[in-house]
Design an enzyme around this catalytic site. Structure first.
Site, PDB file in Angstrom:
ATOM      1  N   LYS A 268       0.832  -1.199   0.000  1.00 48.48           N
ATOM      2  CA  LYS A 268       0.000   0.000   0.000  1.00 48.48           C
ATOM      3  C   LYS A 268       0.874   1.258   0.000  1.00 48.48           C
ATOM      4  O   LYS A 268       2.018   1.211   0.460  1.00 48.48           O
ATOM      5  CB  LYS A 268      -0.872   0.015   1.267  1.00 48.48           C
ATOM      6  CG  LYS A 268      -1.994  -0.999   1.282  1.00 48.48           C
ATOM      7  CD  LYS A 268      -2.782  -0.894   2.590  1.00 48.48           C
ATOM      8  CE  LYS A 268      -3.893  -1.924   2.643  1.00 48.48           C
ATOM      9  NZ  LYS A 268      -4.960  -1.691   1.657  1.00 48.48           N
ATOM     10  N   ASP A 338      -2.912  -7.637  -1.722  1.00 48.16           N
ATOM     11  CA  ASP A 338      -3.653  -6.725  -0.850  1.00 48.16           C
ATOM     12  C   ASP A 338      -5.127  -7.136  -0.707  1.00 48.16           C
ATOM     13  O   ASP A 338      -5.836  -6.593   0.127  1.00 48.16           O
ATOM     14  CB  ASP A 338      -3.537  -5.289  -1.381  1.00 48.16           C
ATOM     15  CG  ASP A 338      -3.853  -4.247  -0.326  1.00 48.16           C
ATOM     16  OD1 ASP A 338      -3.973  -4.626   0.855  1.00 48.16           O
ATOM     17  OD2 ASP A 338      -3.978  -3.058  -0.688  1.00 48.16           O
ATOM     18  N   ARG A 342     -10.380 -11.547   1.944  1.00 48.03           N
ATOM     19  CA  ARG A 342     -11.298 -12.555   1.397  1.00 48.03           C
ATOM     20  C   ARG A 342     -10.677 -13.951   1.429  1.00 48.03           C
ATOM     21  O   ARG A 342     -11.404 -14.947   1.467  1.00 48.03           O
ATOM     22  CB  ARG A 342     -11.744 -12.140  -0.005  1.00 48.03           C
ATOM     23  CG  ARG A 342     -10.657 -12.127  -1.032  1.00 48.03           C
ATOM     24  CD  ARG A 342     -11.037 -11.300  -2.260  1.00 48.03           C
ATOM     25  NE  ARG A 342     -11.057  -9.865  -1.958  1.00 48.03           N
ATOM     26  CZ  ARG A 342     -11.424  -8.917  -2.825  1.00 48.03           C
ATOM     27  NH1 ARG A 342     -11.818  -9.250  -4.050  1.00 48.03           N
ATOM     28  NH2 ARG A 342     -11.393  -7.648  -2.475  1.00 48.03           N
TER      29      ARG A 342
END
Ligand code: BES
Ligand code: MN
Ligand code: ZN
Length: 500
Positions: A268, A338, A342
Site C-alpha cells: 500500500k 492486498d 477474502r
C-alpha cells in the site's frame, strides 16, 4: 467505566452535580422546571434542536447546582439513537466540568418495554461517549473521570433493569474499541487469542486456538499463506457459547482480523498506512459480541471464528500470480496480495460448514470500494438470504449501526472467474465491494450475510456524541441486537411520538 444507576423522585430533588433534561423541539420544560429554565426558553436561547445544549447555573428551586437542557429534535423522529446521543452529550459535559456525578432525566413514559429500551440506550450512550483510549498516554491518570451517571425516572425498577443491560451492550463495543485501537505491535494474532481465552474463562465458553501448524494441517491455506511471511504467527480462534440446547444449530459469527495490513508484496502507499492496524476490527467486534453474549447469558448457541494474521511483505511472502487451494478445495489465483481479507474469510466460511449453522454473519474491513460507495455512515450488507439480510438491517437501525443492502448479481461472480484457477482474488476497481462479496459467497452454503465495515469501523474524527475518534466498535452492537432478536427477546426499538 462509569457506574450507571437509576433513581426515582422529583427532578427538583435529585442530589447531583448536574441534572440533564432532554427537550424536544419547541416544547416546554416539565412544570417543576419552569422556574429554572423558563428564561432560557422565553428568550429563545434554546429551541430543542438535536445536539443543542444550554447550561443553567443555580437553577431556581432545584437541588442540583446545574441544569443542562439537551435538545432531542423533533418528537416525531425520536429514536433510541437520539437518546444515546443526548445522554452521551450530558455525560461528557459533566466530565468536562470535572464533576464526579451527573444525572439524566429519562424522557420516556409510555409502556414498560419502551422505558426499559430507553434506559438501555441512555446507559449505552453515556458509557460509549465517555470512552477514551488513553492507555499509552503517560499522564492519563491525571485526567478526571465521571464516576456516576444516574438515570432518573418514576419507575426505578424498570430503569435499573434497562441500565444494567445497556452497560453490557456498551461493554461489547468498548472491548471491540480497545482491541481495535491497540497498535499492531501489541495487538498480534496471539494477543487476540489471549483476549478470547479471557472471555471464555469469564463465561465458561469453549475455546480452541489453532497455531500455524494446525492451520496448515486443517487445510486453511488462505490464512496460512497470508500469514506466512510475518514473524507474529497467525492464529485461528474458535470461541463457542453453548446455551441454546444440544440440538439447536448455532449462529456463527466470523470476523476478519488482519492485525496489520501493509498490502504485502502489492504494498500500500505509505500515507495513511497506520490506519491498517484497524484491519482487525471485524475480529475485534465479534469478540466484543461474545463478551455481551456471555454477560447477558443469551439462550443461544453462538460460535465465533476469528482468522487472525498480519499481511506483510518478505522473502517468504506470497506473490501476485500464485495459486492457492483454499480450505473448501476451490483454487484461487492471486491478482494482488492486498486482497488478503477474502482469502482468510473464505477459509473461515468453509470451516463454518461443520456446524451446520442456522446462519453465518461475517464482518470485515474488506474493501476501500465499500467506503467509497457508502461513506462512513453505513456498512455494506450483502448475502444469500433475504430474511437474514433484513434482520441484520433492522438490528443495525435499532443499534444505531446502520447497514445498507448491496447486490450480489451473478455478473459480479463472472468478474472474479479465474484464468488459471477457479477464482481470482480481485475483480478490479469497479464494483469492488460487490466482487469481494461475490467471492465470499462462493464459500457460504448456508444462510449467510456479510458486513463490509471498511468505512464504519474507525473514524479519523469524532463521528457523533457517543462515537469518538478511533475505533467505533461497529458492528458489535448490531450483532448483539441481531442475536437478542434470535433469542426471542421482544424489544421496543422505535420511540417516535413518545410522551415526555
Ligand atoms: N483492508 C483493506 C480494505 C480497507 C481499505 C479497509 C481502506 C479500510 C480502509 C483490504 O484488505 C484491501 O486492501 N482491499 C483492497 C482490495 C483490492 C486490492 C481488490 C482495496 O480495497 O483496495
Ligand atoms: Mn489488503
Ligand atoms: Zn485488509
Amino acid at each position: 467505566m462509569v457506574r450507571i444507576n437509576a433513581t426515582s423522585g422529583a427532578l427538583t430533588e435529585v442530589p447531583t452535580g448536574l441534572l440533564a433534561v432532554g427537550l424536544h423541539k419547541d416544547e416546554s420544560v416539565p412544570q417543576e422546571l419552569a422556574g429554572a429554565a423558563g428564561a432560557v426558553l422565553s428568550n429563545g436561547d434554546f429551541s430543542g434542536e438535536e445536539g443543542e445544549t444550554a447550561l443553567i447555573y443555580g437553577p431556581d428551586g432545584m437541588a442540583s447546582p446545574r441544569l443542562l437542557l439537551v435538545g432531542l429534535g423533533e418528537r416525531t423522529s425520536f429514536t433510541l439513537d437520539t437518546l444515546r446521543r443526548a445522554s452521551a452529550t450530558a455525560a461528557k459535559r459533566a466530565r468536562t466540568l470535572k464533576l464526579d456525578d451527573a444525572a439524566f432525566a429519562l424522557p420516556v413514559s409510555k409502556g414498560s418495554a419502551a422505558r426499559v429500551a430507553a434506559a438501555e440506550a441512555a446507559a449505552e450512550g453515556a458509557a460509549l461517549g465517555l470512552y477514551r483510549f488513553d492507555r499509552y498516554k503517560t499522564n492519563a491518570g491525571s485526567s478526571r473521570e465521571l464516576e456516576t451517571f444516574t438515570l432518573v425516572h418514576d419507575d426505578e425498577a424498570e430503569i435499573a433493569t434497562g441500565a444494567q443491560i445497556g452497560v453490557k451492550l456498551a461493554a461489547a463495543a468498548l472491548l471491540a474499541r480497545d482491541l481495535a485501537n491497540e497498535p499492531s505491535n501489541s495487538a498480534t494474532p496471539e494477543y487476540l487469542a489471549g483476549k478470547a481465552r479471557e472471555i471464555a474463562e469469564r463465561y465458561g465458553m469453549e475455546i480452541t486456538v489453532l497455531d500455524r501448524a494446525e492451520i496448515e494441517a486443517e487445510g486453511m491455506s488462505g490464512l496460512a499463506t497470508v500469514g506466512r511471511s510475518a514473524a507474529n504467527e497467525p492464529r485461528f480462534i474458535v470461541l463457542e457459547h453453548r446455551k441454546g440446547g444440544d440440538d439447536a444449530p448455532p449462529i456463527v459469527l466470523v470476523g476478519k482480523a488482519v492485525t496489520f495490513d501493509s498490502g504485502g508484496i502489492s504494498i500500500k502507499p505509505a500515507a495513511g498506512m497506520e490506519d491498517m492496524k484497524f484491519d482487525m476490527s471485524g475480529g475485534a467486534a465479534v469478540l466484543g459480541v461474545m463478551e455481551a453474549v456471555g454477560s447477558l447469558d443469551l439462550p443461544l448457541n453462538v460460535v465465533t471464528l476469528v482468522p487472525a494474521t498480519e499481511n506483510l511483505p518478505g522473502g517468504n511472502a506470497f506473490k501476485p500470480g500464485d495459486v492457492l487451494e483454499l480450505h473448501s478445495g476451490k483454487t484461487v489465483e492471486i491478482v494482488t496480495t492486498d486482497a488478503e481479507g477474502r482469502l482468510i474469510l473464505a477459509d473461515a466460511l468453509s470451516y463454518a460448514r461443520r456446524y451446520e449453522p442456522a446462519a453465518v454473519v461475517d464482518c470485515a474491513t474488506l474493501t476501500g470500494a465499500c467506503y467509497v460507495a457508502l461513506g462512513d455512515h453505513a456498512s455494506g450488507l450483502m448475502g444469500n438470504d433475504e430474511g437474514l439480510i433484513s434482520e441484520i438491517q433492522t438490528a443495525g437501525e435499532a443499534a444505531g449501526e446502520r447497514a445498507w443492502h448491496l447486490p450480489l448479481f451473478k455478473e459480479y461472480t463472472e468478474q472474479i472467474k479465474g484464468n488459471t484457477a477457479d477464482l481470482k482474488n480481485s475483480g478490479g476497481r469497479y464494483g469492488g465491494a460487490l466482487t469481494a462479496g461475490a467471492f465470499l459467497k462462493e464459500f457460504a452454503d448456508y444462510p449467510w450475510a456479510h458486513l463490509d465495515i471498511a468505512g464504519t469501523a474507525y473514524y479519523g474524527k469524532e463521528q457523533n456524541a457517543y462515537t469518538p475518534r478511533g475505533a467505533s466498535g461497529a458492528p458489535a452492537r448490531l450483532l448483539v441486537e441481531f442475536l437478542r432478536g434470535r433469542s426471542g427477546d421482544d424489544r421496543v426499538v422505535n420511540l417516535a411520538g413518545q410522551e415526555a
